[in-house]
Design a protein around this motif. Structure first.
Motif, PDB file in Angstrom:
ATOM      1  N   GLU A  11       0.745  -1.060   0.010  1.00  0.00           N
ATOM      2  CA  GLU A  11      -0.054  -0.450  -0.290  1.00  0.00           C
ATOM      3  C   GLU A  11       1.230   0.992   0.159  1.00  0.00           C
ATOM      4  O   GLU A  11       0.855   2.611  -1.189  1.00  0.00           O
ATOM      5  N   VAL A  12       1.346   1.217   0.560  1.00  0.00           N
ATOM      6  CA  VAL A  12       2.475   2.421   0.610  1.00  0.00           C
ATOM      7  C   VAL A  12       3.667   2.348  -0.428  1.00  0.00           C
ATOM      8  O   VAL A  12       3.437   3.579  -0.923  1.00  0.00           O
ATOM      9  N   GLN A  13       4.058   1.300  -1.231  1.00  0.00           N
ATOM     10  CA  GLN A  13       4.750   1.754  -1.811  1.00  0.00           C
ATOM     11  C   GLN A  13       3.561   2.056  -3.720  1.00  0.00           C
ATOM     12  O   GLN A  13       4.012   2.888  -3.852  1.00  0.00           O
ATOM     13  N   ALA A  14       2.346   1.623  -2.869  1.00  0.00           N
ATOM     14  CA  ALA A  14       1.559   2.380  -4.542  1.00  0.00           C
ATOM     15  C   ALA A  14       1.056   3.751  -4.202  1.00  0.00           C
ATOM     16  O   ALA A  14       1.031   4.454  -5.575  1.00  0.00           O
ATOM     17  N   LEU A  15       1.244   3.891  -2.749  1.00  0.00           N
ATOM     18  CA  LEU A  15       0.588   5.460  -2.707  1.00  0.00           C
ATOM     19  C   LEU A  15       1.456   5.878  -2.932  1.00  0.00           C
ATOM     20  O   LEU A  15       1.717   7.656  -3.542  1.00  0.00           O
ATOM     21  N   ASP A  16       3.125   5.795  -2.391  1.00  0.00           N
ATOM     22  CA  ASP A  16       3.970   6.475  -2.746  1.00  0.00           C
ATOM     23  C   ASP A  16       4.227   6.952  -4.577  1.00  0.00           C
ATOM     24  O   ASP A  16       3.976   7.792  -4.884  1.00  0.00           O
ATOM     25  N   SER A  17       4.128   6.032  -5.120  1.00  0.00           N
ATOM     26  CA  SER A  17       4.631   5.821  -6.413  1.00  0.00           C
ATOM     27  C   SER A  17       3.308   6.822  -7.133  1.00  0.00           C
ATOM     28  O   SER A  17       3.810   7.776  -8.193  1.00  0.00           O
ATOM     29  N   PHE A  18       2.145   6.792  -6.511  1.00  0.00           N
ATOM     30  CA  PHE A  18       1.034   7.333  -7.113  1.00  0.00           C
ATOM     31  C   PHE A  18       1.170   9.269  -7.065  1.00  0.00           C
ATOM     32  O   PHE A  18       0.992  10.066  -7.607  1.00  0.00           O
ATOM     33  N   ILE A  19       1.653   9.550  -5.703  1.00  0.00           N
ATOM     34  CA  ILE A  19       2.072  10.268  -5.269  1.00  0.00           C
ATOM     35  C   ILE A  19       3.170  10.927  -6.292  1.00  0.00           C
ATOM     36  O   ILE A  19       2.559  12.282  -6.972  1.00  0.00           O
ATOM     37  N   LYS A  20       4.144  10.419  -6.401  1.00  0.00           N
ATOM     38  CA  LYS A  20       5.320  10.884  -7.583  1.00  0.00           C
ATOM     39  C   LYS A  20       4.153  11.233  -9.234  1.00  0.00           C
ATOM     40  O   LYS A  20       4.994  12.610  -9.408  1.00  0.00           O
ATOM     41  N   LEU A  21       3.767  10.341  -9.158  1.00  0.00           N
ATOM     42  CA  LEU A  21       2.875  10.580 -10.738  1.00  0.00           C
ATOM     43  C   LEU A  21       2.857  12.096 -10.795  1.00  0.00           C
ATOM     44  O   LEU A  21       2.236  12.340 -11.475  1.00  0.00           O
ATOM     45  N   LYS A  22       2.006  11.756  -9.824  1.00  0.00           N
ATOM     46  CA  LYS A  22       1.145  13.208  -9.991  1.00  0.00           C
ATOM     47  C   LYS A  22       1.423  14.607  -9.603  1.00  0.00           C
ATOM     48  O   LYS A  22       0.921  14.800 -10.073  1.00  0.00           O
ATOM     49  N   ARG A  23       2.247  14.161  -8.816  1.00  0.00           N
ATOM     50  CA  ARG A  23       2.960  15.485  -8.496  1.00  0.00           C
ATOM     51  C   ARG A  23       3.576  15.665 -10.307  1.00  0.00           C
ATOM     52  O   ARG A  23       3.797  17.301  -9.866  1.00  0.00           O
ATOM     53  N   ALA A  24       4.630  15.110 -10.479  1.00  0.00           N
ATOM     54  CA  ALA A  24       5.345  14.910 -11.759  1.00  0.00           C
ATOM     55  C   ALA A  24       4.067  15.986 -12.851  1.00  0.00           C
ATOM     56  O   ALA A  24       4.438  16.838 -13.711  1.00  0.00           O
ATOM     57  N   SER A  25       3.231  15.355 -13.053  1.00  0.00           N
ATOM     58  CA  SER A  25       2.592  15.531 -13.913  1.00  0.00           C
ATOM     59  C   SER A  25       1.980  16.826 -13.876  1.00  0.00           C
ATOM     60  O   SER A  25       1.265  17.331 -14.866  1.00  0.00           O
ATOM     61  N   GLU A  26       1.338  17.628 -12.468  1.00  0.00           N
ATOM     62  CA  GLU A  26       0.695  18.301 -12.211  1.00  0.00           C
ATOM     63  C   GLU A  26       1.643  19.616 -12.675  1.00  0.00           C
ATOM     64  O   GLU A  26       1.510  20.245 -13.101  1.00  0.00           O
ATOM     65  N   SER A  27       3.022  19.134 -12.062  1.00  0.00           N
ATOM     66  CA  SER A  27       4.237  20.533 -12.356  1.00  0.00           C
ATOM     67  C   SER A  27       3.878  20.473 -13.615  1.00  0.00           C
ATOM     68  O   SER A  27       4.013  21.862 -14.093  1.00  0.00           O
ATOM     69  N   SER A  30       1.370  22.352 -15.262  1.00  0.00           N
ATOM     70  CA  SER A  30       1.215  23.596 -14.946  1.00  0.00           C
ATOM     71  C   SER A  30       2.781  24.922 -16.009  1.00  0.00           C
ATOM     72  O   SER A  30       1.679  25.183 -16.318  1.00  0.00           O
ATOM     73  N   ARG A  31       3.555  24.189 -15.775  1.00  0.00           N
ATOM     74  CA  ARG A  31       4.936  24.817 -17.253  1.00  0.00           C
ATOM     75  C   ARG A  31       3.715  24.633 -18.173  1.00  0.00           C
ATOM     76  O   ARG A  31       3.830  25.429 -19.324  1.00  0.00           O
ATOM     77  N   LEU A  32       3.285  23.374 -18.917  1.00  0.00           N
ATOM     78  CA  LEU A  32       2.808  23.082 -20.346  1.00  0.00           C
ATOM     79  C   LEU A  32       1.724  23.842 -20.183  1.00  0.00           C
ATOM     80  O   LEU A  32       2.198  25.392 -21.711  1.00  0.00           O
ATOM     81  N   ILE A  33       0.723  24.759 -20.181  1.00  0.00           N
ATOM     82  CA  ILE A  33      -0.399  25.330 -20.166  1.00  0.00           C
ATOM     83  C   ILE A  33      -0.793  26.956 -19.133  1.00  0.00           C
ATOM     84  O   ILE A  33      -1.343  27.633 -20.661  1.00  0.00           O
ATOM     85  N   SER A  34       0.401  27.023 -18.902  1.00  0.00           N
ATOM     86  CA  SER A  34       0.424  28.407 -18.908  1.00  0.00           C
ATOM     87  C   SER A  34       1.003  29.443 -20.226  1.00  0.00           C
ATOM     88  O   SER A  34       0.999  30.199 -19.979  1.00  0.00           O
ATOM     89  N   GLU A  35       1.679  28.617 -21.571  1.00  0.00           N
ATOM     90  CA  GLU A  35       1.832  29.479 -22.438  1.00  0.00           C
ATOM     91  C   GLU A  35       0.281  29.426 -22.997  1.00  0.00           C
ATOM     92  O   GLU A  35       0.202  30.829 -23.567  1.00  0.00           O
ATOM     93  N   PHE A  36      -0.547  28.765 -22.468  1.00  0.00           N
ATOM     94  CA  PHE A  36      -2.512  28.842 -23.507  1.00  0.00           C
ATOM     95  C   PHE A  36      -2.499  29.980 -23.430  1.00  0.00           C
ATOM     96  O   PHE A  36      -3.584  30.593 -23.636  1.00  0.00           O
ATOM     97  N   THR A  37      -2.359  30.986 -21.977  1.00  0.00           N
ATOM     98  CA  THR A  37      -2.241  32.476 -21.048  1.00  0.00           C
ATOM     99  C   THR A  37      -2.559  32.967 -22.195  1.00  0.00           C
ATOM    100  O   THR A  37      -3.346  34.747 -22.776  1.00  0.00           O
ATOM    101  N   LYS A  38      -1.418  33.245 -22.514  1.00  0.00           N
ATOM    102  CA  LYS A  38      -1.237  34.475 -23.897  1.00  0.00           C
ATOM    103  C   LYS A  38      -2.498  34.200 -24.999  1.00  0.00           C
ATOM    104  O   LYS A  38      -2.762  35.117 -26.136  1.00  0.00           O
ATOM    105  N   TRP A  39      -2.921  32.986 -25.771  1.00  0.00           N
ATOM    106  CA  TRP A  39      -3.115  33.066 -26.327  1.00  0.00           C
ATOM    107  C   TRP A  39      -5.112  33.172 -26.326  1.00  0.00           C
ATOM    108  O   TRP A  39      -6.192  32.316 -26.997  1.00  0.00           O
ATOM    109  N   ASN A  40      -4.954  33.330 -24.858  1.00  0.00           N
ATOM    110  CA  ASN A  40      -6.719  32.812 -24.306  1.00  0.00           C
ATOM    111  C   ASN A  40      -7.370  31.622 -24.525  1.00  0.00           C
ATOM    112  O   ASN A  40      -8.572  32.637 -25.013  1.00  0.00           O
TER     113      ASN A  40
END
Length: 153
Positions: A11-27, A30-40
């Protein structure tokens, strides 16, 4: 930062992997999507434009399935793109109940401006991984994404 959950090792291994995957994906998102604002445009709007550009006209349900959006959400996204004349809904000639979503000339011009830079930014972000690591990541993500899909018979 891993999990502080005190469960079984599995359980700990799965949860830890999920947290890392989620954080990497969100990070990364957010870096990629920030460029969309200039195109509205939003991430979902970009997804619709990019999908229509590469796959051609699609019905609203198939479009929602492709970019992983609910029926209600995809309707709102398309409504907003239609207000900006970036897409249009076209009724079927033989079956007027069938409505497909098409890129307009303005929509095609916009995605042709945005997409090359988006690809460059993705390529740059993924340059921290070797080509082999990118292949492995792709296979792992595909495996996770298809876990509960019914198998073909």
């Amino acid at each position: 930062m891993g999990t502080k959950f005190k469960g079984s090792k599995k359980e700990v291994q799965a949860l830890d992997s999920f947290i890392k995957l989620k954080r990497a994906s969100e990070s990364l998102s957010s870096r990629l999507i920030s460029e969309f604002t200039k195109w509205n445009i939003s991430e979902s709007q970009f997804g619709v434009l990019e999908t229509l550009y590469h796959l051609g006209p699609l019905c609203q349900k198939d479009l929602g399935d492709k970019i992983l959006k609910s029926t209600g959400n995809i309707t709102l996204v398309i409504d907003n793109l239609e207000k900006r004349s970036l897409v249009e809904r076209v009724r079927g000639v033989e079956d007027r109940r069938f409505i497909s979503v098409h890129l307009t000339t303005e929509g095609k011009k916009l995605i042709e401006q945005i997409f090359p830079d988006h690809v460059k930014r993705i390529t740059s972000e993924f340059s921290v991984l070797s080509p082999e690591e990118q292949d492995v990541l792709g296979k792992i993500c595909k495996k996770l994404g298809k876990k509960n899909e019914p198998t073909a018979k």
